[in-house]
Scaffold this active site. Structure first.
Site, PDB file in Angstrom:
ATOM      1  CE  LYS A   1     -21.050 -46.501  12.066  1.00  0.00           C
ATOM      2  NZ  LYS A   1     -19.621 -47.131  11.549  1.00  0.00           N
TER       3      LYS A   1
ATOM      4  N   GLY B   1     -17.892 -30.805   9.317  1.00  0.00           N
ATOM      5  CA  GLY B   1     -17.502 -31.923  10.821  1.00  0.00           C
ATOM      6  C   GLY B   1     -17.158 -30.024  10.696  1.00  0.00           C
TER       7      GLY B   1
ATOM      8  NE  ARG C   1     -15.254 -29.897  -0.747  1.00  0.00           N
ATOM      9  CZ  ARG C   1     -14.965 -31.088   0.049  1.00  0.00           C
ATOM     10  NH1 ARG C   1     -13.925 -32.138  -0.951  1.00  0.00           N
ATOM     11  NH2 ARG C   1     -16.255 -30.862   0.946  1.00  0.00           N
TER      12      ARG C   1
ATOM     13  N   GLY D   1     -21.130 -33.129   3.309  1.00  0.00           N
ATOM     14  CA  GLY D   1     -20.666 -33.592   1.410  1.00  0.00           C
ATOM     15  C   GLY D   1     -22.495 -34.238   1.505  1.00  0.00           C
TER      16      GLY D   1
HETATM   17  P1  AMP Z   1     -22.727 -39.704   7.667  1.00  0.00           P
HETATM   18  O1  AMP Z   1     -21.508 -39.736   7.295  1.00  0.00           O
HETATM   19  O2  AMP Z   1     -22.370 -39.768   8.963  1.00  0.00           O
HETATM   20  O3  AMP Z   1     -22.929 -38.312   7.393  1.00  0.00           O
HETATM   21  O4  AMP Z   1     -23.510 -40.396   6.825  1.00  0.00           O
HETATM   22  C1  AMP Z   1     -23.838 -40.497   5.748  1.00  0.00           C
HETATM   23  C2  AMP Z   1     -23.990 -41.866   4.852  1.00  0.00           C
HETATM   24  O5  AMP Z   1     -24.799 -42.506   6.176  1.00  0.00           O
HETATM   25  C3  AMP Z   1     -24.180 -41.848   3.711  1.00  0.00           C
HETATM   26  O6  AMP Z   1     -23.256 -42.749   2.744  1.00  0.00           O
HETATM   27  C4  AMP Z   1     -25.835 -43.029   3.709  1.00  0.00           C
HETATM   28  O7  AMP Z   1     -25.978 -44.168   2.444  1.00  0.00           O
HETATM   29  C5  AMP Z   1     -25.783 -43.390   4.681  1.00  0.00           C
HETATM   30  N1  AMP Z   1     -27.236 -44.247   5.191  1.00  0.00           N
HETATM   31  C6  AMP Z   1     -27.686 -43.259   5.679  1.00  0.00           C
HETATM   32  N2  AMP Z   1     -29.399 -44.232   5.872  1.00  0.00           N
HETATM   33  C7  AMP Z   1     -28.793 -44.781   6.259  1.00  0.00           C
HETATM   34  C8  AMP Z   1     -29.427 -46.072   6.517  1.00  0.00           C
HETATM   35  N3  AMP Z   1     -30.447 -46.642   6.640  1.00  0.00           N
HETATM   36  N4  AMP Z   1     -28.574 -47.375   6.857  1.00  0.00           N
HETATM   37  C9  AMP Z   1     -27.335 -47.205   6.257  1.00  0.00           C
HETATM   38  N5  AMP Z   1     -26.285 -46.757   5.649  1.00  0.00           N
HETATM   39  C10 AMP Z   1     -27.655 -44.865   5.741  1.00  0.00           C
END
Ligand code: AMP
Length: 415
Positions: free
Chosen positions: A217, A396, A34, A373
C-alpha cells in the site's frame, strides 16, 4: 557508555532483544536471523563473566497471555545458540526470584513482554478520541513506568539491542532506561551496527542514490516516500501501490489492490518528484492473475489496463527490465518492500529482478541496504544475502531512522 567499554564481570545485564522469530504451527523456528543477530551482545556479557536477563516480545498478544506466543517455545534454541544454560521465567513481571538465583555465566529468558499491556503502554478497552481515553492514557503511563521499574530491578545494567522495536517508546525499549545511570546503560552490538548502517546511507551518500519502495500500500509508506523524495536521485515505486497510481491517471486496474482514497496522494507524490528533480520509475506492465493463487491463470497486461476479473500481482517483463536498468550504476541503494506477491513462486519475478540488479550494483561498489521483513525474506529466498552490503533487522525502525527521526530506543540511551 558503549558495550565495548563495559566490563560485565559480576554484573547482571537486562537485555532487550528482538526474538520475535517466525514459528511454524508446531512452534519450530522457521528463520533464526533475529536470534543470531543478538548473539554478539549476549556472548560478550557471558564471556566477560556476567549474566544475561533476556527480554523480548513475540507477536501481538495485545496485553493478554497467549501460549502460542510464548517465548518458552524458543528457550532451547536460545540455549543452543548461546552455548550456556538458559533458564526461563514464565512471568516477566514476577521474575525477581529467578533473576536473583541467576548465576554468572548463565542466562534467563523472560516470558513475552507483551502479555502485559504496560509494555506498549496503550490503554486497553477505551476508544481513542473519547473523554475517557486521555485519563486512561495517563493511568497507563504510570503503570508502564512501574512495569519498567520492575524489569529494571532485576539487573545492574541495561542493554538495548532490539533495533526492530527501537522506533517504539515501550517499557522495555525506552522507559526502562530511566532507571539506570548513564554508566550502566548502553546500546548492544546489533543496535550499533544498524545505527551505523543508517548513518552510512544518510551522511555519506554516494550518488546516484536510488530507493526501491514496494509492498502492498501507498498509505503505509507515504511518510517515508515523501521524505525520500528529498534525498534520492531515483525512486522505484512498485508492488501493490502501482495500481493506485494507475487508477489516479484514469487507468483500469481490474481487481488489483488499489487505495481509492489515496489517488490524490499518488498524484502529489508525482508532483513532488517532478519538483525535486527525482526520476520516478514505475511499472509499465504487470503480471496479472485471475485468482490470488500460485497456480492461477496469468497474463501480462499494461499496468493501467487490467481487465475485470484480473489483478496485478507482480511487475511485468518490461517493468523488470526498467527496474534493473534504473538500479544499474547506482552507488547507494535502499530497498524496502517486494515488487510482487513474492510469497507465491509465480509472482517472484519482479522482486528477483530487483534483487539481482542490487547484487550486481553492489559487486560494482554500491552500498546496498535492505530492510523490512519481506525484502529481507526475498533476498534470503533468492540466495542473495551475501551479495548485498547490509541487511537490516528493522522494517519500520529502519524507515524512521532513514527519515532522520531519532529512535526512542536510541534516545533513551544517548539522551
Ligand atoms: P508491506 O507490508 O506493505 O511492505 O507489503 C508486503 C506485502 O505486499 C507482501 O506480503 C506482498 O505479497 C504484498 N504485495 C506486493 N505486491 C503486491 C500486489 N501487486 N498485490 C497485492 N499484494 C502485493
Amino acid at each position: 557508555m558503549t558495550i565495548n567499554q563495559y566490563n560485565f564481570a559480576g554484573k547482571k545485564a537486562i537485555v532487550r532483544v528482538d526474538f520475535n522469530v517466525p514459528l511454524d504451527e508446531n512452534g519450530n523456528i522457521t528463520d533464526d536471523t533475529r536470534i543470531r543477530g543478538a548473539l554478539p551482545t549476549l556472548k560478550k556479557i557471558i564471556a566477560d563473566g556476567g549474566a544475561a536477563i533476556i527480554m523480548s516480545h513475540m507477536g501481538k498478544p495485545k496485553g493478554k497471555v497467549n501460549p502460542k506466543l510464548s517465548l518458552g517455545q524458543i528457550r532451547a534454541a536460545v540455549e543452543a545458540a548461546l552455548g550456556c544454560p538458559v533458564a526461563f521465567a514464565d512471568d516477566c513481571a514476577k521474575a525477581a526470584d529467578a533473576a536473583a538465583a541467576l548465576k554468572m555465566g548463565e542466562a534467563l529468558l523472560l516470558e513475552n513482554l507483551r502479555y502485559y499491556p504496560e509494555e506498549e503502554g496503550k490503554p486497553v478497552g477505551v476508544e481513542k478520541g473519547t473523554p475517557e481515553y486521555d485519563e486512561a492514557k495517563k493511568e497507563m503511563k504510570t503503570r508502564q513506568a512501574e512495569f519498567a521499574k520492575t524489569l529494571a530491578s532485576y539487573a545492574d545494567c541495561y542493554v538495548m539491542d532490539a533495533f526492530g522495536t527501537a522506533h517504539r517508546k515501550h517499557a522495555s525499549t525506552a522507559v526502562i532506561a530511566d532507571y539506570f545511570d548513564a554508566d550502566n546503560k548502553m546500546l548492544g552490538y546489533l543496535m550499533e551496527k544498524e545505527v551505523e548502517a543508517v548513518d552510512n546511507v544518510l551522511s555519506n551518500i554516494k550518488r546516484p542514490f536510488i530507493a526501491i519502495m514496494g509492498g502492498s500500500k501507498v498509505s503505509s509508506k507515504i511518510g517515508i516516500i515523501e521524505n525520500l523524495l528529498g534525498k534520492v536521485d531515483k525512486l522505484i515505486l512498485c508492488g501493490g501501490m502501482t495500481y493506485t497510481f494507475a487508477k489516479a491517471h484514469g487507468g483500469n486496474v481490474g481487481q488489483s489492490i488499489c487505495e481509492l482514497d489515496k489517488l490524490d496522494v499518488a498524484l502529489g507524490v508525482e508532483e513532488l518528484a517532478k519538483k525535486n528533480g527525482v526520476e520516478l520509475v514505475m511499472a509499465p506492465d504487470a503480471l496479472c492473475g485471475d485468482d490470488f493463487k500460485n497456480d492461477c491463470n496469468t497474463q501480462v497486461c499494461p499496468a493501467d489496463n487490467i481487465p475485470e476479473g484480473w489483478e496485478g500481482l507482480d511487475a511485468g517483463p518490461k517493468a523488470q527490465k526498467l527496474f534493473a536498468e534504473a538500479i544499474k550504476g547506482c552507488k547507494t541503494i535502499l530497498w524496502n518492500g517486494p515488487a510482487g506477491v513474492f510469497e507465491m513462486e509465480t509472482f517472484t519475478g519482479g522482486s528477483r529482478a530487483i534483487g539481482n540488479a542490487i547484487a550486481e550494483a553492489t559487486a560494482e561498489g554500491a552500498f546496498s541496504l535492505i530492510g523490512g521483513g519481506d525484502s529481507v525474506a526475498c533476498v534470503n529466498k533468492f540466495g542473495l544475502a551475501d551479495k548485498v552490503s547490509y541487511i537490516s533487522t528493522g522494517g519500520g525502525a529502519l524507515l524512521e531512522a532513514i527519515e532522520g527521526k531519532v529512535l526512542p530506543g536510541v534516545a533513551a540511551i544517548k539522551g
